[in-house]
Design a protein around this motif. Structure first.
Motif, mmCIF file in Angstrom:
data_model
loop_
_atom_site.group_PDB
_atom_site.id
_atom_site.type_symbol
_atom_site.label_atom_id
_atom_site.label_comp_id
_atom_site.label_asym_id
_atom_site.label_seq_id
_atom_site.Cartn_x
_atom_site.Cartn_y
_atom_site.Cartn_z
ATOM 1 N N ALA A 80 0.819 -1.215 0.000
ATOM 2 C CA ALA A 80 0.000 0.000 0.000
ATOM 3 C C ALA A 80 0.853 1.266 0.000
ATOM 4 O O ALA A 80 0.318 2.374 -0.028
ATOM 5 C CB ALA A 80 -0.931 -0.002 1.207
ATOM 6 N N MET A 81 2.180 1.110 0.042
ATOM 7 C CA MET A 81 3.063 2.270 0.080
ATOM 8 C C MET A 81 3.240 2.878 -1.301
ATOM 9 O O MET A 81 3.049 2.215 -2.324
ATOM 10 C CB MET A 81 4.441 1.865 0.631
ATOM 11 C CG MET A 81 4.453 1.472 2.086
ATOM 12 S SD MET A 81 6.133 1.010 2.611
ATOM 13 C CE MET A 81 5.841 0.557 4.310
ATOM 14 N N THR A 82 3.657 4.144 -1.332
ATOM 15 C CA THR A 82 3.993 4.793 -2.601
ATOM 16 C C THR A 82 5.352 4.289 -3.077
ATOM 17 O O THR A 82 6.129 3.705 -2.306
ATOM 18 C CB THR A 82 4.062 6.315 -2.422
ATOM 19 O OG1 THR A 82 5.159 6.625 -1.529
ATOM 20 C CG2 THR A 82 2.756 6.867 -1.853
ATOM 21 N N ALA A 83 5.649 4.540 -4.365
ATOM 22 C CA ALA A 83 6.937 4.129 -4.925
ATOM 23 C C ALA A 83 8.092 4.798 -4.188
ATOM 24 O O ALA A 83 9.148 4.183 -3.968
ATOM 25 C CB ALA A 83 6.986 4.474 -6.417
ATOM 26 N N GLU A 84 7.917 6.034 -3.770
ATOM 27 C CA GLU A 84 8.965 6.744 -3.044
ATOM 28 C C GLU A 84 9.239 6.103 -1.691
ATOM 29 O O GLU A 84 10.390 5.932 -1.275
ATOM 30 C CB GLU A 84 8.561 8.215 -2.867
ATOM 31 C CG GLU A 84 9.590 9.063 -2.123
ATOM 32 C CD GLU A 84 10.943 9.124 -2.830
ATOM 33 O OE1 GLU A 84 11.968 9.185 -2.124
ATOM 34 O OE2 GLU A 84 10.965 9.077 -4.080
ATOM 35 N N GLU A 85 8.178 5.701 -0.997
ATOM 36 C CA GLU A 85 8.351 5.029 0.287
ATOM 37 C C GLU A 85 9.070 3.691 0.122
ATOM 38 O O GLU A 85 9.934 3.331 0.932
ATOM 39 C CB GLU A 85 6.983 4.804 0.946
ATOM 40 C CG GLU A 85 6.339 6.059 1.496
ATOM 41 C CD GLU A 85 4.959 5.790 2.082
ATOM 42 O OE1 GLU A 85 4.734 6.128 3.245
ATOM 43 O OE2 GLU A 85 4.111 5.219 1.354
ATOM 44 N N ARG A 86 8.741 2.958 -0.944
ATOM 45 C CA ARG A 86 9.401 1.672 -1.191
ATOM 46 C C ARG A 86 10.878 1.862 -1.486
ATOM 47 O O ARG A 86 11.719 1.055 -1.074
ATOM 48 C CB ARG A 86 8.726 0.935 -2.356
ATOM 49 C CG ARG A 86 7.329 0.442 -2.081
ATOM 50 C CD ARG A 86 7.286 -0.567 -0.935
ATOM 51 N NE ARG A 86 7.960 -1.812 -1.225
ATOM 52 C CZ ARG A 86 7.377 -2.882 -1.740
ATOM 53 N NH1 ARG A 86 6.083 -2.856 -2.023
ATOM 54 N NH2 ARG A 86 8.042 -3.975 -1.951
ATOM 55 N N ARG A 87 11.217 2.929 -2.208
ATOM 56 C CA ARG A 87 12.619 3.181 -2.523
ATOM 57 C C ARG A 87 13.427 3.463 -1.265
ATOM 58 O O ARG A 87 14.606 3.113 -1.186
ATOM 59 C CB ARG A 87 12.745 4.349 -3.515
ATOM 60 C CG ARG A 87 12.512 3.951 -4.961
ATOM 61 C CD ARG A 87 12.992 5.037 -5.915
ATOM 62 N NE ARG A 87 12.178 6.256 -5.810
ATOM 63 C CZ ARG A 87 11.076 6.465 -6.508
ATOM 64 N NH1 ARG A 87 10.649 5.542 -7.351
ATOM 65 N NH2 ARG A 87 10.401 7.585 -6.380
ATOM 66 N N ARG A 88 12.800 4.096 -0.290
ATOM 67 C CA ARG A 88 13.518 4.370 0.961
ATOM 68 C C ARG A 88 13.742 3.092 1.777
ATOM 69 O O ARG A 88 14.668 3.008 2.574
ATOM 70 C CB ARG A 88 12.745 5.398 1.791
ATOM 71 C CG ARG A 88 12.821 6.808 1.231
ATOM 72 C CD ARG A 88 12.428 7.830 2.290
ATOM 73 N NE ARG A 88 11.024 7.721 2.685
ATOM 74 C CZ ARG A 88 10.039 8.425 2.121
ATOM 75 N NH1 ARG A 88 10.311 9.282 1.136
ATOM 76 N NH2 ARG A 88 8.796 8.278 2.544
ATOM 77 N N ILE A 89 12.865 2.113 1.579
ATOM 78 C CA ILE A 89 12.985 0.844 2.323
ATOM 79 C C ILE A 89 13.963 -0.110 1.643
ATOM 80 O O ILE A 89 14.837 -0.699 2.292
ATOM 81 C CB ILE A 89 11.597 0.183 2.466
ATOM 82 C CG1 ILE A 89 10.740 0.975 3.459
ATOM 83 C CG2 ILE A 89 11.731 -1.272 2.911
ATOM 84 C CD1 ILE A 89 9.316 0.500 3.544
ATOM 85 N N ASN A 90 13.839 -0.272 0.320
ATOM 86 C CA ASN A 90 14.704 -1.215 -0.403
ATOM 87 C C ASN A 90 16.159 -0.765 -0.323
ATOM 88 O O ASN A 90 16.492 0.370 -0.673
ATOM 89 C CB ASN A 90 14.277 -1.319 -1.865
ATOM 90 C CG ASN A 90 13.031 -2.161 -2.044
ATOM 91 O OD1 ASN A 90 12.445 -2.636 -1.074
ATOM 92 N ND2 ASN A 90 12.615 -2.345 -3.281
#
Length: 544
Positions: A80-90
């Motif tokens: 449910a996260m945005t692409a930007e949030e996923r980039r910060r996690i990966n």
């Protein structure tokens, strides 16, 4: 109930293809806790890598599509996260290392730059990133880290490249490390080193380790719990030792039964009579590198001789020299008393039908533009005296059946088959020449355990039926134990040990052979635990 570090709930993934919809993952659920190692075990196509790719947001959409489920990191749904949030996690909180590091390291940048990029991408200063990269290179055991910073991926061995991938993955001290088949193509000693490194780093950092594998030995060595997948579904889960000792599902039992190294070792053969092939005092240089140093071997009719050793030991160079695919600098190679070293190219051409080779990667050795019929019948196009053209279709069908495929497969192309099926096609292609000797260069090393067992049984059956001989190049010692008559152990271009398979495995004469056997993994977690304890006790006895 305490919140899990990572939890996958009811995940389903499908791919839309020209042939229809493929349900790669169906309602899969599992969890990973801090400091835990969870192994997802299964064969190619079971869905284990797809489920891990969903965690990392690496599924190509389209053609892929996540149709249901949640992926929770500390309770938050990453889907449910945005692409930007996923980039910060990966990379920062969840990192991944892959099976083939050379395909995932950029060949035009130095390894130091690539590791440092992980830090700068997530907001770190360039100076701090360089220091972190240098620290990590030393931490993962790369010799001379300062010099290594300026080198490129191709200048490192396979095991070192995997260490580089681990260093890159650990750059941001992630909470979770996903390792997708990290040791499949590595030598047994290098595999043991990489697994020990992962375990040591996990103990230091407390990260959760998600291990994707088809190797029961790797599960036994490092996993706390195991999830068994088949056809996109979880069929069994539990503690690694309990699942091995008391499997509840037939598929799990099939995987355990297919694990090599548990059967009867072949009896010693009578080696009297004329040899099929004898090589003596072979030398080969590549510039200043001395790849073969006076190597010799003898193969009797109907015999399987295995050559084992680590990468760089000279075993593949020996195989290519024997087939004169790469001429040795000196020495003799006698095939049925004829010296191959003195033969003309035309005479060698005539011998090609007797001496065939099956390579490690059938994807690379089979022309993707040719049908299976064309691939197998190509031998008869080149050697026109083997078989009249009117009989080609029937013979191709016969060979396909012989290797466990169907006659209708002749119209298909290599990409339409699994890895194990492609290797069967490569074997059928070699058999089309009606050879006397087949050289198998790591021909089963990358196959799933059950497919590997099928291919080994196929090779053994063909040996009995046609009286074939094999030169079997391998680093997988349990497979060698089950299949070979004799074993040759190579190190640094020389033979250090040689003998019947029972003698080598039960009473190895050389310290290097003993080291290889000690590094080989057993699928039984209890056996591996005892081996780890023995290693630890031995290390404690060695003075500092």
């Amino acid at each position: 109930m305490a919140e899990h570090l990572l939890e996958v709930r009811d995940l389903s993934v499908e791919f839309h293809t020209a042939a229809g919809t493929v349900k790669a993952v169906q309602n899969v659920s599992w969890h990973l806790d801090r400091g835990e190692t969870l192994a997802i075990l299964g064969e190619s196509g079971s869905g284990k890598s797809v489920s891990a790719s969903a965690v990392m947001n690496l599924i190509d959409m389209p053609p892929g599509r996540i149709t249901s489920g949640r992926v929770l990191l500390n309770g938050r749904d990453m889907l449910a996260m945005t692409a930007e949030e996923r980039r910060r996690i990966n990379g920062a909180r969840i990192a991944m290392i892959f099976q083939d590091p050379l395909a995932h390291l950029n060949p035009v940048y130095t390894v130091g730059w690539q590791i440092a990029e992980m830090v700068t991408t997530h907001g770190g200063a360039a100076r701090d990133a360089q220091a972190r990269a240098l620290e990590l290179l030393g931490r993962v055991g790369i010799p001379d880290p300062q010099a290594a910073m300026g080198r490129y991926p191709h200048q490192f061995s396979g095991g070192q490249r995997q260490r580089l991938m681990i260093a890159m993955a650990l750059a941001m001290k992630p909470d979770i490390l996903i390792a997708d088949e990290p040791t499949t193509a590595l030598d047994v000693t290098v595999q043991a080193q990489v697994l020990a490194l992962l375990e040591e780093l996990q103990q230091e950092t407390g990260m959760g380790l998600l291990l994707i594998t088809h190797d029961l030995g790797v599960v036994a060595e490092i996993a706390d719990r195991v999830v068994v997948m088949n056809n996109g579904q979880i069929v069994e889960t539990g503690l690694a030792a309990e699942v091995y000792r008391n499997p509840q599902h037939p598929y799990t039992r099939k995987l355990i039964d297919a694990a090599p190294g548990k059967g009867q070792m072949p009896q010693a053969r009578d080696r009297s009579g004329a040899p099929l092939l004898r090589a003596e005092n072979l030398h080969k240089h590549y510039g200043a590198f001395h790849a073969l140093k006076g190597v010799g071997l003898t193969i009797m009719p109907g015999e399987t001789v295995a050559v084992v050793g680590e990468s760089g030991s000279g075993k593949s160079t020996l195989a290519r020299a024997i087939l004169r695919l790469d001429d040795p600098d000196s020495g003799s190679i006698l095939y049925r008393g004829q010296d191959l070293m003195t033969m003309t190219p035309r005479q060698i051409f005539g011998l090609r039908r007797d001496l065939q080779m099956v390579f490690q990667d059938p994807t690379q050795s089979l022309n993707p533009r040719m049908t299976v019929f064309q691939l197998i019948s190509e031998a008869w196009v080149i050697h026109r005296d083997i078989l009249p053209k009117a009989q080609w279709k029937a013979r191709v069908a016969e060979l396909l059946v012989k290797v466990g495929l169907r006659p209708e497969h002749a119209a298909r192309y290599p990409h339409q088959f699994s890895g194990g099926q492609r290797q069967r096609i490569a074997i059928a292609r070699a058999l089309a020449m009606e050879p006397k000797l087949i050289v198998c260069d790591e021909a089963v090393s990358a196959l799933d355990v059950s497919i590997q067992a099928q291919v080994i049984a196929l090779l053994d059956g063909l040996r009995r039926e046609f009286g074939l001989s094999y030169l079997f190049i391998a680093h997988d010692l349990p497979v060698v134990r089950d299949f070979a008559d004799r074993v040759i152990v190579m190190k640094s271009g020389q033979i250090v040990d040689e003998g019947p398979v029972r003698e080598i495995f039960e009473a190895p004469g050389h310290p290097y052979t003993r080291a290889l056997l000690a590094a080989s993994l057993d699928p039984d977690p209890e056996v591996q635990a005892a081996r780890r304890q023995a290693r630890a006790s031995q290390e404690e006895r060695i003075p500092a």
